[in-house]
Design a protein around this motif. Structure first.
Motif, PDB file in Angstrom:
ATOM      1  N   THR A 140       0.839  -1.187   0.000  1.00  0.00           N
ATOM      2  CA  THR A 140       0.000   0.000   0.000  1.00  0.00           C
ATOM      3  C   THR A 140       0.879   1.244   0.000  1.00  0.00           C
ATOM      4  O   THR A 140       1.999   1.236   0.509  1.00  0.00           O
ATOM      5  CB  THR A 140      -0.905   0.021   1.231  1.00  0.00           C
ATOM      6  OG1 THR A 140      -0.102  -0.148   2.392  1.00  0.00           O
ATOM      7  CG2 THR A 140      -1.928  -1.091   1.174  1.00  0.00           C
TER       8      THR A 140
ATOM      9  N   GLN B  14      -3.297   6.636  -0.043  1.00  0.00           N
ATOM     10  CA  GLN B  14      -4.438   5.765  -0.257  1.00  0.00           C
ATOM     11  C   GLN B  14      -5.455   5.946   0.869  1.00  0.00           C
ATOM     12  O   GLN B  14      -5.126   6.389   1.971  1.00  0.00           O
ATOM     13  CB  GLN B  14      -3.995   4.306  -0.322  1.00  0.00           C
ATOM     14  CG  GLN B  14      -3.207   3.972  -1.579  1.00  0.00           C
ATOM     15  CD  GLN B  14      -2.803   2.518  -1.610  1.00  0.00           C
ATOM     16  OE1 GLN B  14      -2.243   2.033  -0.649  1.00  0.00           O
ATOM     17  NE2 GLN B  14      -3.083   1.830  -2.707  1.00  0.00           N
TER      18      GLN B  14
ATOM     19  N   TYR C 171      -1.682   8.262   5.013  1.00  0.00           N
ATOM     20  CA  TYR C 171      -2.945   7.684   4.547  1.00  0.00           C
ATOM     21  C   TYR C 171      -4.102   8.643   4.818  1.00  0.00           C
ATOM     22  O   TYR C 171      -4.064   9.466   5.733  1.00  0.00           O
ATOM     23  CB  TYR C 171      -3.226   6.351   5.262  1.00  0.00           C
ATOM     24  CG  TYR C 171      -2.236   5.271   4.938  1.00  0.00           C
ATOM     25  CD1 TYR C 171      -2.290   4.575   3.739  1.00  0.00           C
ATOM     26  CD2 TYR C 171      -1.228   4.948   5.838  1.00  0.00           C
ATOM     27  CE1 TYR C 171      -1.371   3.581   3.442  1.00  0.00           C
ATOM     28  CE2 TYR C 171      -0.300   3.955   5.552  1.00  0.00           C
ATOM     29  CZ  TYR C 171      -0.375   3.284   4.352  1.00  0.00           C
ATOM     30  OH  TYR C 171       0.535   2.312   4.060  1.00  0.00           O
TER      31      TYR C 171
ATOM     32  N   THR D  65      -8.646   1.162  -0.356  1.00  0.00           N
ATOM     33  CA  THR D  65      -7.906  -0.025  -0.782  1.00  0.00           C
ATOM     34  C   THR D  65      -7.556  -0.922   0.402  1.00  0.00           C
ATOM     35  O   THR D  65      -7.143  -2.068   0.211  1.00  0.00           O
ATOM     36  CB  THR D  65      -6.602   0.381  -1.487  1.00  0.00           C
ATOM     37  OG1 THR D  65      -5.869   1.262  -0.630  1.00  0.00           O
ATOM     38  CG2 THR D  65      -6.895   1.108  -2.799  1.00  0.00           C
TER      39      THR D  65
END
Length: 255
Positions: free
Chosen positions: A27, A31, A83, A131
């Motif tokens: 990741t 995101q 994030y 995600t």
């Protein structure tokens, strides 16, 4: 001294919740992460008595808003890494699935989300453009490998007597990471890293019987419980790869 060392050794053998390994794709910062909060508001006091008849577990009501505090700590850890975090609105059906551990199915060496839960979670992730999904919850841990008494959530675990010989503050909190197609569950911290406790000296609390512990009596220890919960979150988020660095092990204290 020997008694204390034996207790510490036995407690160090306690197993954390099993975490399944999966090939979750890496990741990237930026995101969207979906945060699912299934934490309960009550404190828990679990006592291991001299006999089975003196064991007990009490739920302690409080106005500490621990669930929100721990959620906030998770947000800090994730946004600090870059994030974007969206908190899910969790229907009661899914909330109960998580709390009763029906949201995952265990295999011999791995865990995967149950079909009904995966369907709901995938829909929520899609709606938010996420995600990765992270479930915040609590787990049950045995006092020792050969003792049929466990403690769950966050609060106090104690052993032997109305005024216990040994007591600890604890936070059995997990951050379970779901990602990939189909959804997989990332590996969490191992049992010898995740036993996060602090010594509580029973004689410091003015109460005739520990069975009468209340949130008011535990108020001086609130920040310690919150810190232990934050430590557990960081361990799982680091072990899953969402946060860079090495997992910082807990030190098992000897009372």
């Amino acid at each position: 001294m020997k008694s204390s060392l034996l207790i510490a050794f036995l407690l160090a053998l306690i197993a954390a919740p099993a975490a399944g390994k999966s090939n979750i794709p890496p990741t990237d910062a930026g995101q969207i992460v979906l945060l699912v909060n299934a934490l309960e508001p009550e404190l828990t006091h679990t006592h291991l008595g001299v006999t089975a008849f003196t064991n007990y577990e009490n739920k302690i009501p409080n106005d500490w808003k621990l669930s929100a505090t721990i959620e906030g700590r998770a947000r800090e850890l994730l946004t600090g890494t870059g994030y974007r975090v969206v908190v899910a609105s969790v229907p009661d059906e899914q909330l109960q699935m998580i709390r009763s551990r029906r949201h995952v199915k265990m295999g011999w060496s791995s865990a995967r989300p149950s079909p009904d839960f995966a369907k709901w979670l995938e829909a929520e992730m899609s709606a938010q453009g996420a995600t990765v999904a992270i479930i915040l919850g609590t787990y049950r841990r045995k006092f020792a490998f050969n003792v049929p008494v466990s403690y769950e959530g966050y609060g106090v675990m104690s052993m032997h007597g109305k005024t216990p010989k040994h007591a600890y503050l604890f936070a059995n909190v997990y951050a379970s990471v779901f990602s990939g197609e189909p959804l997989g569950i990332a590996e969490g911290a191992s049992f010898n890293e995740s036993d996060c406790r602090a010594i509580l000296k029973p004689n410091e609390i003015a109460v005739d019987s520990f069975e009468s512990l209340s949130a008011d009596l535990l108020a001086p220890y609130r920040q310690t419980i919150e810190a232990l919960a934050g430590q557990r979150l960081k361990q799982d988020l680091t072990a899953s790869g969402l946060i860079a660095g090495e997992v910082e092990k807990c030190t098992v204290p000897i009372s």
